[in-house]
Design a protein around this motif. Structure first.
Motif, short mmCIF file in Angstrom:
data_model
loop_
_atom_site.label_atom_id
_atom_site.label_comp_id
_atom_site.label_asym_id
_atom_site.label_seq_id
_atom_site.Cartn_x
_atom_site.Cartn_y
_atom_site.Cartn_z
N LEU A 1 3.13 0.25 12.66
CA LEU A 1 3.78 -0.50 11.61
C LEU A 1 4.02 0.07 10.50
O LEU A 1 4.94 -0.02 9.87
CB LEU A 1 3.04 -2.03 11.50
N ARG A 2 3.02 0.73 9.80
CA ARG A 2 3.32 1.64 8.84
C ARG A 2 4.27 2.53 9.17
O ARG A 2 5.31 2.65 8.12
CB ARG A 2 1.98 2.33 8.43
N ASP A 3 4.19 3.31 10.11
CA ASP A 3 5.60 4.08 10.60
C ASP A 3 6.70 3.40 10.49
O ASP A 3 7.64 4.17 10.13
CB ASP A 3 4.92 4.91 12.05
N LEU A 4 6.78 2.41 10.89
CA LEU A 4 8.14 1.61 11.14
C LEU A 4 8.66 1.40 9.60
O LEU A 4 9.78 1.43 9.33
CB LEU A 4 8.15 0.19 11.89
N HIS B 1 9.95 -5.06 0.07
CA HIS B 1 9.84 -5.46 1.53
C HIS B 1 8.68 -5.32 2.13
O HIS B 1 8.26 -6.36 2.94
CB HIS B 1 11.33 -4.74 2.22
N ARG B 2 8.08 -4.29 1.89
CA ARG B 2 6.61 -4.03 3.01
C ARG B 2 5.85 -5.01 2.33
O ARG B 2 5.06 -5.56 2.91
CB ARG B 2 6.29 -2.65 2.39
N ARG C 1 2.67 -10.13 2.94
CA ARG C 1 2.41 -11.28 2.60
C ARG C 1 2.80 -12.22 3.70
O ARG C 1 1.85 -13.44 3.75
CB ARG C 1 3.31 -11.81 1.20
N ILE C 2 3.84 -12.32 4.19
CA ILE C 2 4.09 -13.14 5.35
C ILE C 2 2.92 -13.06 6.46
O ILE C 2 2.36 -14.24 6.92
CB ILE C 2 5.26 -12.78 5.82
N GLN C 3 2.60 -11.93 6.71
CA GLN C 3 1.21 -11.86 7.48
C GLN C 3 0.13 -12.36 7.34
O GLN C 3 -0.55 -13.28 7.80
CB GLN C 3 1.11 -10.32 8.00
N GLU C 4 -0.36 -12.21 5.89
CA GLU C 4 -1.41 -12.91 5.23
C GLU C 4 -1.40 -14.33 5.30
O GLU C 4 -2.45 -14.79 5.85
CB GLU C 4 -1.49 -12.35 3.87
#
Length: 225
Positions: free
Chosen positions: A132-135, A171-172, A177-180
């Protein structure tokens, strides 16, 4: 060919069959990942559950991570597409800010809305977290190229790269934040309301430097620099 031989399927039918197979494998893999964990699930188990050969799985999904992050192409292109598709004269910051609000209101998976189980699967997997960090990095690089093209600046120039880094960071952060919030058990409506409000503050931090950036020049390049 003998008279009794079965004719090959038309191209459209073959492509539809390939898409069906791909979707089947992806759905089966997702179910296994959610129930067993990404790291614990093997390609062989996915192939067996989907009733296809192991090679078929790897032909459609060269890497195991591709099975879980199947929106990655859309994710990488999302910010660049917003910039290249914005209205004439609209600054890049305004376009990206508006597009994020629209995506959050729609609970778009590309923006990070995935459901609790999926968010937990990513958080628990070092492999998926690294991918995900790569993306995010790839998405930022695509945005830098789009900003360079739309301002008539050579790709690799420090200005579009810096602008992309700043916009990509917002955006990152909002994605994380959405994931949290997802992992706390909030539903999509609650998360949308929170991140839309927070995005105004986050994007607002960039207004002093990027409010008018890429607002006047619209140059489309046909080749890479």
């Amino acid at each position: 060919m003998s008279r009794d031989a079965t004719p090959p399927a038309p191209p459209g039918l073959r492509e539809a069959k390939k898409q069906e197979t791909r979707q089947l494998i992806s759905d089966v893999a997702t179910d296994l990942f959610l129930s067993q964990g990404f790291e614990q699930t093997t390609i062989a188990e996915i192939a067996a559950a989907a009733r296809v050969a192991k090679k078929t799985v790897t032909n459609y999904f060269p890497r195991k991570e591709d099975l879980a992050l199947d929106h990655q192409d859309a994710f990488i292109a999302s910010l660049a597409d917003t910039v290249t598709g914005r209205q004439a004269g609209e600054p890049a910051l305004a376009a990206l800010r508006r597009a994020f609000a629209d995506a959050a209101a729609a609970a778009d998976p590309v923006a990070g809305f995935s459901g609790t189980g999926f968010a937990r699967m990513i958080a628990d997997s070092p492999t998926l977290s690294a991918r995900l960090r790569d993306l995010h990095d790839l998405r930022e690089a695509a945005l830098a190229d789009a900003l360079a093209d739309t301002t008539g600046t050579p790709r690799g120039d420090i200005t579009p790269r810096t602008a992309a880094a700043l916009l990509g960071a917002v955006h990152r952060t909002l994605f994380q934040r959405i994931q949290e919030l997802t992992l706390t058990g909030q539903d999509n409506a609650q998360i949308s309301a929170t991140v839309i409000a927070e995005s105004d503050r986050a994007f607002g931090l960039l207004e002093s430097s990027l409010a008018d950036y890429a607002s006047n020049v619209r140059v489309r390049r046909t080749g890479r620099q």
